[in-house]
Design an enzyme around this catalytic site. Structure first.
Site, PDB file in Angstrom:
ATOM      1  N   GLY A 161      33.673 131.165  16.282  1.00 58.23           N
ATOM      2  CA  GLY A 161      34.439 130.007  15.827  1.00 58.23           C
ATOM      3  C   GLY A 161      33.224 129.066  15.386  1.00 58.23           C
ATOM      4  O   GLY A 161      32.075 129.258  15.323  1.00 58.23           O
ATOM      5  N   GLN A 219      29.711 121.418  11.637  1.00 61.44           N
ATOM      6  CA  GLN A 219      28.491 122.422  11.936  1.00 61.44           C
ATOM      7  C   GLN A 219      28.121 122.953  10.491  1.00 61.44           C
ATOM      8  O   GLN A 219      26.988 123.687  10.280  1.00 61.44           O
ATOM      9  CB  GLN A 219      29.137 123.688  12.637  1.00 61.44           C
ATOM     10  CG  GLN A 219      29.352 123.213  14.166  1.00 61.44           C
ATOM     11  CD  GLN A 219      29.471 124.701  14.942  1.00 61.44           C
ATOM     12  OE1 GLN A 219      30.709 124.869  14.939  1.00 61.44           O
ATOM     13  NE2 GLN A 219      28.545 125.144  15.525  1.00 61.44           N
ATOM     14  N   CYS A 263      26.711 128.569  21.255  1.00 64.83           N
ATOM     15  CA  CYS A 263      27.289 127.703  20.136  1.00 64.83           C
ATOM     16  C   CYS A 263      26.323 128.103  18.725  1.00 64.83           C
ATOM     17  O   CYS A 263      25.029 128.087  18.952  1.00 64.83           O
ATOM     18  CB  CYS A 263      26.911 126.315  20.421  1.00 64.83           C
ATOM     19  SG  CYS A 263      27.537 125.087  18.980  1.00 64.83           S
ATOM     20  N   LEU A 264      26.725 128.186  17.600  1.00 61.51           N
ATOM     21  CA  LEU A 264      25.848 128.332  16.551  1.00 61.51           C
ATOM     22  C   LEU A 264      25.128 127.469  16.037  1.00 61.51           C
ATOM     23  O   LEU A 264      24.078 127.605  15.345  1.00 61.51           O
ATOM     24  CB  LEU A 264      26.838 128.871  15.311  1.00 61.51           C
ATOM     25  CG  LEU A 264      27.714 130.206  15.225  1.00 61.51           C
ATOM     26  CD1 LEU A 264      28.556 130.373  14.129  1.00 61.51           C
ATOM     27  CD2 LEU A 264      26.718 131.331  15.403  1.00 61.51           C
ATOM     28  N   HIS A 311      36.273 124.881  22.606  1.00 58.81           N
ATOM     29  CA  HIS A 311      34.754 124.592  22.138  1.00 58.81           C
ATOM     30  C   HIS A 311      34.814 124.013  20.836  1.00 58.81           C
ATOM     31  O   HIS A 311      34.222 123.055  20.589  1.00 58.81           O
ATOM     32  CB  HIS A 311      34.051 125.963  22.127  1.00 58.81           C
ATOM     33  CG  HIS A 311      32.647 125.599  21.835  1.00 58.81           C
ATOM     34  ND1 HIS A 311      31.369 126.002  22.537  1.00 58.81           N
ATOM     35  CD2 HIS A 311      32.111 125.664  20.550  1.00 58.81           C
ATOM     36  CE1 HIS A 311      30.167 125.914  21.730  1.00 58.81           C
ATOM     37  NE2 HIS A 311      30.746 125.519  20.599  1.00 58.81           N
ATOM     38  N   GLU A 312      35.517 124.653  20.056  1.00 55.89           N
ATOM     39  CA  GLU A 312      35.684 123.956  18.564  1.00 55.89           C
ATOM     40  C   GLU A 312      36.094 122.641  18.427  1.00 55.89           C
ATOM     41  O   GLU A 312      36.073 121.841  17.606  1.00 55.89           O
ATOM     42  CB  GLU A 312      36.309 125.106  17.704  1.00 55.89           C
ATOM     43  CG  GLU A 312      35.432 126.580  17.430  1.00 55.89           C
ATOM     44  CD  GLU A 312      34.072 126.442  17.341  1.00 55.89           C
ATOM     45  OE1 GLU A 312      33.506 125.425  16.447  1.00 55.89           O
ATOM     46  OE2 GLU A 312      33.320 127.357  17.937  1.00 55.89           O
ATOM     47  N   HIS A 319      33.947 119.823  18.970  1.00 56.11           N
ATOM     48  CA  HIS A 319      33.014 119.551  17.855  1.00 56.11           C
ATOM     49  C   HIS A 319      33.858 118.683  16.803  1.00 56.11           C
ATOM     50  O   HIS A 319      33.371 117.658  16.313  1.00 56.11           O
ATOM     51  CB  HIS A 319      32.672 120.876  16.975  1.00 56.11           C
ATOM     52  CG  HIS A 319      31.615 121.736  17.425  1.00 56.11           C
ATOM     53  ND1 HIS A 319      30.353 121.225  17.557  1.00 56.11           N
ATOM     54  CD2 HIS A 319      31.581 123.197  17.873  1.00 56.11           C
ATOM     55  CE1 HIS A 319      29.691 122.251  17.964  1.00 56.11           C
ATOM     56  NE2 HIS A 319      30.387 123.323  18.088  1.00 56.11           N
TER      57      HIS A 319
HETATM   58 ZN    ZN Z   1      29.777 125.184  18.822  1.00 54.45          ZN
END
Ligand code: ZN
Length: 168
Positions: free
Chosen positions: A46, A51, A93-94, A135-136, A139
């Site tokens: 995701g 991000q 997480c990226l 999670h997303e 953000h």
């Molecule tokens: Zn993340």
């Protein structure tokens, strides 16, 4: 389209509250298209708009790496309507390369959002899909997965976080 650089922890955009998307115009469509390319290249599950440096209330989830029947899902102006249960799972997480933590989150989620055609939809998810959506969604609110750690766990990773923030 194009792969955009992924913002790393330390960049203030990750702490910004996402602006609601007022209109699904070409700019938003291009953003989603670039986010899709970026997510596929990074092999993530995701990605939120913040991000890639755009603090908009928008994220995508792609579970096709773990579920061949899954397709790319776009969530515009998402709202979490209901959650149920609690489960601990390892999460990454990226925006936090090579960092994985056990995080407790609801087991099931009901989310409402708009798709790229401007249609509102509701979706119920559990397992990895629920995890990715929650999670997303965080953000889009300027929240990060480390916010779910216990104070002790956060203290223990303080040094690693600082290094990441300085390098970014
Ligand atoms: Zn993340």
């Amino acid at each position: 389209m194009a792969v955009r650089p992924i913002v790393i922890y330390g960049d203030p955009v990750l702490r910004e509250m996402g602006e609601p998307v007022e209109e699904i115009n070409q700019e938003v469509k291009d953003l989603v298209s670039d986010m899709t390319d970026t997510l596929r290249k990074a092999k993530g599950l995701g990605l939120a708009a913040s991000q890639v440096g755009s603090a908009k209330r928008l994220f995508i989830v792609d579970l096709s790496a773990i579920d061949i029947d899954a397709s790319l899902l776009v969530f515009i102006n998402p709202e979490i309507i209901e959650t149920e249960g609690a489960v601990e799972m390892e999460e990454g997480c990226l925006s936090f390369p090579d960092m994985y933590f056990k995080i407790t989150r609801p087991e099931r989620v009901k989310v409402r959002a708009y798709d790229l055609d401007g249609n509102q939809f509701e979706m119920e998810a559990d397992g990895m899909a629920a995890r990715a959506i929650l999670h997303e969604y965080d953000h889009t609110q300027g929240a990060l997965f480390i916010d779910h750690l216990t104070p002790l766990a956060r203290t223990l990773i303080k040094g690693r976080l600082k290094k990441l923030a300085i390098a970014s």
